[in-house]
Design a protein around this motif. Structure first.
Motif, PDB file in Angstrom:
ATOM      1  N   LYS A  45       0.820  -1.207   0.000  1.00 50.93           N
ATOM      2  CA  LYS A  45       0.000   0.000   0.000  1.00 50.93           C
ATOM      3  C   LYS A  45       0.858   1.263   0.000  1.00 50.93           C
ATOM      4  O   LYS A  45       0.556   2.234  -0.691  1.00 50.93           O
ATOM      5  N   ILE A  46       1.929   1.252   0.785  1.00 52.89           N
ATOM      6  CA  ILE A  46       2.823   2.411   0.839  1.00 52.89           C
ATOM      7  C   ILE A  46       3.455   2.654  -0.521  1.00 52.89           C
ATOM      8  O   ILE A  46       3.475   3.780  -1.031  1.00 52.89           O
ATOM      9  N   LEU A  87      -2.403   9.769   2.884  1.00 50.11           N
ATOM     10  CA  LEU A  87      -3.799   9.550   2.490  1.00 50.11           C
ATOM     11  C   LEU A  87      -4.150   8.069   2.429  1.00 50.11           C
ATOM     12  O   LEU A  87      -5.315   7.695   2.498  1.00 50.11           O
ATOM     13  N   ALA A  88      -3.147   7.216   2.279  1.00 50.47           N
ATOM     14  CA  ALA A  88      -3.370   5.765   2.281  1.00 50.47           C
ATOM     15  C   ALA A  88      -3.392   5.208   3.698  1.00 50.47           C
ATOM     16  O   ALA A  88      -3.666   4.024   3.893  1.00 50.47           O
ATOM     17  N   GLY A  89      -3.076   6.067   4.704  1.00 49.70           N
ATOM     18  CA  GLY A  89      -3.168   5.637   6.099  1.00 49.70           C
ATOM     19  C   GLY A  89      -1.855   5.491   6.823  1.00 49.70           C
ATOM     20  O   GLY A  89      -1.829   5.025   7.961  1.00 49.70           O
ATOM     21  N   TYR A  90      -0.738   5.921   6.201  1.00 57.19           N
ATOM     22  CA  TYR A  90       0.579   5.651   6.794  1.00 57.19           C
ATOM     23  C   TYR A  90       1.327   6.928   7.147  1.00 57.19           C
ATOM     24  O   TYR A  90       1.587   7.778   6.300  1.00 57.19           O
ATOM     25  N   ASP A  91       1.672   7.054   8.428  1.00 57.76           N
ATOM     26  CA  ASP A  91       2.424   8.206   8.924  1.00 57.76           C
ATOM     27  C   ASP A  91       3.873   8.150   8.468  1.00 57.76           C
ATOM     28  O   ASP A  91       4.452   7.067   8.301  1.00 57.76           O
ATOM     29  N   TYR A 102      -6.587   6.111   8.929  1.00 57.34           N
ATOM     30  CA  TYR A 102      -5.802   5.175   9.747  1.00 57.34           C
ATOM     31  C   TYR A 102      -6.708   4.138  10.413  1.00 57.34           C
ATOM     32  O   TYR A 102      -6.393   2.947  10.455  1.00 57.34           O
ATOM     33  N   SER A 103      -7.847   4.586  10.931  1.00 55.82           N
ATOM     34  CA  SER A 103      -8.743   3.683  11.671  1.00 55.82           C
ATOM     35  C   SER A 103      -9.333   2.599  10.780  1.00 55.82           C
ATOM     36  O   SER A 103      -9.796   1.569  11.282  1.00 55.82           O
ATOM     37  N   LYS A 104      -9.330   2.820   9.451  1.00 52.42           N
ATOM     38  CA  LYS A 104      -9.886   1.823   8.536  1.00 52.42           C
ATOM     39  C   LYS A 104      -8.848   0.793   8.084  1.00 52.42           C
ATOM     40  O   LYS A 104      -9.193  -0.150   7.368  1.00 52.42           O
ATOM     41  N   LEU A 105      -7.591   0.971   8.483  1.00 51.77           N
ATOM     42  CA  LEU A 105      -6.579  -0.029   8.140  1.00 51.77           C
ATOM     43  C   LEU A 105      -6.909  -1.345   8.839  1.00 51.77           C
ATOM     44  O   LEU A 105      -7.458  -1.343   9.951  1.00 51.77           O
ATOM     45  N   THR A 132      -7.252   8.840  -5.538  1.00 54.92           N
ATOM     46  CA  THR A 132      -8.539   8.196  -5.759  1.00 54.92           C
ATOM     47  C   THR A 132      -8.566   7.465  -7.090  1.00 54.92           C
ATOM     48  O   THR A 132      -9.080   6.351  -7.201  1.00 54.92           O
ATOM     49  N   GLU A 133      -7.976   8.098  -8.132  1.00 54.96           N
ATOM     50  CA  GLU A 133      -7.936   7.461  -9.446  1.00 54.96           C
ATOM     51  C   GLU A 133      -7.167   6.158  -9.394  1.00 54.96           C
ATOM     52  O   GLU A 133      -7.554   5.150  -9.992  1.00 54.96           O
ATOM     53  N   LYS A 134      -6.047   6.129  -8.658  1.00 58.97           N
ATOM     54  CA  LYS A 134      -5.258   4.891  -8.552  1.00 58.97           C
ATOM     55  C   LYS A 134      -6.020   3.838  -7.751  1.00 58.97           C
ATOM     56  O   LYS A 134      -5.984   2.657  -8.064  1.00 58.97           O
ATOM     57  N   SER A 135      -6.733   4.283  -6.707  1.00 61.66           N
ATOM     58  CA  SER A 135      -7.477   3.343  -5.878  1.00 61.66           C
ATOM     59  C   SER A 135      -8.611   2.714  -6.670  1.00 61.66           C
ATOM     60  O   SER A 135      -8.895   1.523  -6.529  1.00 61.66           O
ATOM     61  N   ASP A 136      -9.273   3.528  -7.523  1.00 66.75           N
ATOM     62  CA  ASP A 136     -10.385   3.006  -8.315  1.00 66.75           C
ATOM     63  C   ASP A 136      -9.943   1.878  -9.233  1.00 66.75           C
ATOM     64  O   ASP A 136     -10.691   0.932  -9.487  1.00 66.75           O
ATOM     65  N   LEU A 137      -8.706   1.960  -9.738  1.00 68.24           N
ATOM     66  CA  LEU A 137      -8.193   0.909 -10.609  1.00 68.24           C
ATOM     67  C   LEU A 137      -8.018  -0.396  -9.847  1.00 68.24           C
ATOM     68  O   LEU A 137      -8.112  -1.489 -10.402  1.00 68.24           O
ATOM     69  N   GLN A 138      -7.763  -0.286  -8.524  1.00 68.69           N
ATOM     70  CA  GLN A 138      -7.511  -1.476  -7.719  1.00 68.69           C
ATOM     71  C   GLN A 138      -8.794  -2.106  -7.201  1.00 68.69           C
ATOM     72  O   GLN A 138      -8.837  -3.287  -6.877  1.00 68.69           O
ATOM     73  N   GLU A 139      -9.890  -1.307  -7.104  1.00 68.73           N
ATOM     74  CA  GLU A 139     -11.092  -1.783  -6.452  1.00 68.73           C
ATOM     75  C   GLU A 139     -12.030  -2.500  -7.410  1.00 68.73           C
ATOM     76  O   GLU A 139     -13.229  -2.276  -7.425  1.00 68.73           O
ATOM     77  N   THR A 140     -11.488  -3.316  -8.291  1.00 68.24           N
ATOM     78  CA  THR A 140     -12.316  -4.179  -9.111  1.00 68.24           C
ATOM     79  C   THR A 140     -12.792  -5.326  -8.232  1.00 68.24           C
ATOM     80  O   THR A 140     -12.172  -5.658  -7.228  1.00 68.24           O
ATOM     81  N   ASN A 141     -13.915  -5.923  -8.605  1.00 66.95           N
ATOM     82  CA  ASN A 141     -14.467  -6.988  -7.787  1.00 66.95           C
ATOM     83  C   ASN A 141     -13.698  -8.279  -8.039  1.00 66.95           C
ATOM     84  O   ASN A 141     -14.059  -9.083  -8.899  1.00 66.95           O
ATOM     85  N   GLN A 142     -12.645  -8.470  -7.273  1.00 66.94           N
ATOM     86  CA  GLN A 142     -11.807  -9.659  -7.436  1.00 66.94           C
ATOM     87  C   GLN A 142     -12.541 -10.938  -7.059  1.00 66.94           C
ATOM     88  O   GLN A 142     -12.168 -12.027  -7.495  1.00 66.94           O
TER      89      GLN A 142
END
Length: 282
Positions: A45-46, A87-91, A102-105, A132-142
């Protein structure tokens, strides 16, 4: 002597690979900084969050927590890369991820946090679009391929066709192995971690035998774990949980179906209509 030569060749190959990767980024600048995380999933993710094709590349070490940033200094900078990672949750040592992100990790990824400069709202808006554009590419229904192959297997058992059932289970196993867990939405990810081992075991056992009686025994537990998964997965059409009270030596067994009409995979033509729909999953 041969071992020494082999080691040298490996080192040279790795060096050339690293050099060629960096060569794709013009005006490249390389820096290291600490980014907080726990595991291999954090690493994926990082690195995905901070990397931009031909502009920036991030390599993160799980053990040291140190990230190497290589980027085109004319197009981006360290701060912008670290904001995307936040923005992906990593300090990092410069920016604090938003608390809600962070809480959704996943629990296994929630590292110990220390006080840092938070990412400001304006900063978030300036980088959120690209992330968001990069995340949308990953969120296909695997998981769709898994459910599709489950239903193919179920239909083969209805017909008491051991050969087709074994082939369907083999394809199902391939679909299970193809899932990239780190790209699943958080709710699917958490259930996937609980069921993947058993799904893999049952699909393997069904694929290795043509004996329909044995296949049906393994299909019982395969269905239970598939039910847990489909409950939290977004589906375009309803799925029906159906129950046969006679299966499993009178203990009863469930299965999933795309049809409300009962077609029993545990008995086939012997008791095709034995059972009832007990839940509609939408």
């Amino acid at each position: 002597m041969k071992n020494s030569i082999s080691k040298i060749m490996i080192v040279i190959t790795l060096f050339l690979s690293f050099t060629q990767s960096n060569a794709q980024i013009k005006n490249s600048k390389t820096e290291t900084i600490k980014i907080y995380g726990n595991c291999g999933m954090c690493q994926t993710k990082i690195e995905n969050a901070g990397s931009i094709k031909k502009t920036a590349k991030v390599n993160w070490n799980v053990d040291t927590k140190m990230a190497t940033l290589t980027y085109d200094a004319t197009k981006t900078n360290q701060d912008e890369i670290l904001k995307q990672i936040a923005l992906a949750g990593y300090d990092s040592d410069k920016f604090l991820a938003p608390n809600d992100v962070y809480s959704k990790l996943p629990g296994c990824c929630q590292y110990d946090r220390v006080a840092k400069v938070p990412v400001k709202t304006d900063d978030i808006e300036s980088t959120k679009k690209e992330y968001t554009e990069k995340s949308d590419l990953q969120e296909t229904n695997q998981l769709k391929a898994i459910f599709d192959n489950y239903f193919t297997l179920k239909d083969a058992l209805i017909k008491t066709d051991g050969n087709t059932a074994a082939a369907a289970a083999s394809t199902l196993l391939s679909a299970i192995n193809a899932v990239k867990m780190e790209n699943l939405p958080i709710d699917e990810h958490m259930v996937w971690m609980k069921v993947v081992k058993n799904l893999t075991a049952d699909a393997t056992l069904i694929s290795e035998t043509k004996d329909v009686k044995k296949q049906r025994a393994f299909f019982d537990t395969l269905s239970l774990n598939s039910y847990s998964l489909i409950k939290i997965s977004k589906q375009e059409t309803p799925t029906y949980l159906q129950h046969c009270p006679m299966a499993n030596d009178g203990k009863g067994a469930d299965w999933l179906s795309k049809e409300n009409a009962i077609k029993n995979p545990y008995y086939g033509s012997m008791m095709l209509r034995c059972g009832k729909t007990v839940e509609t999953i939408k």
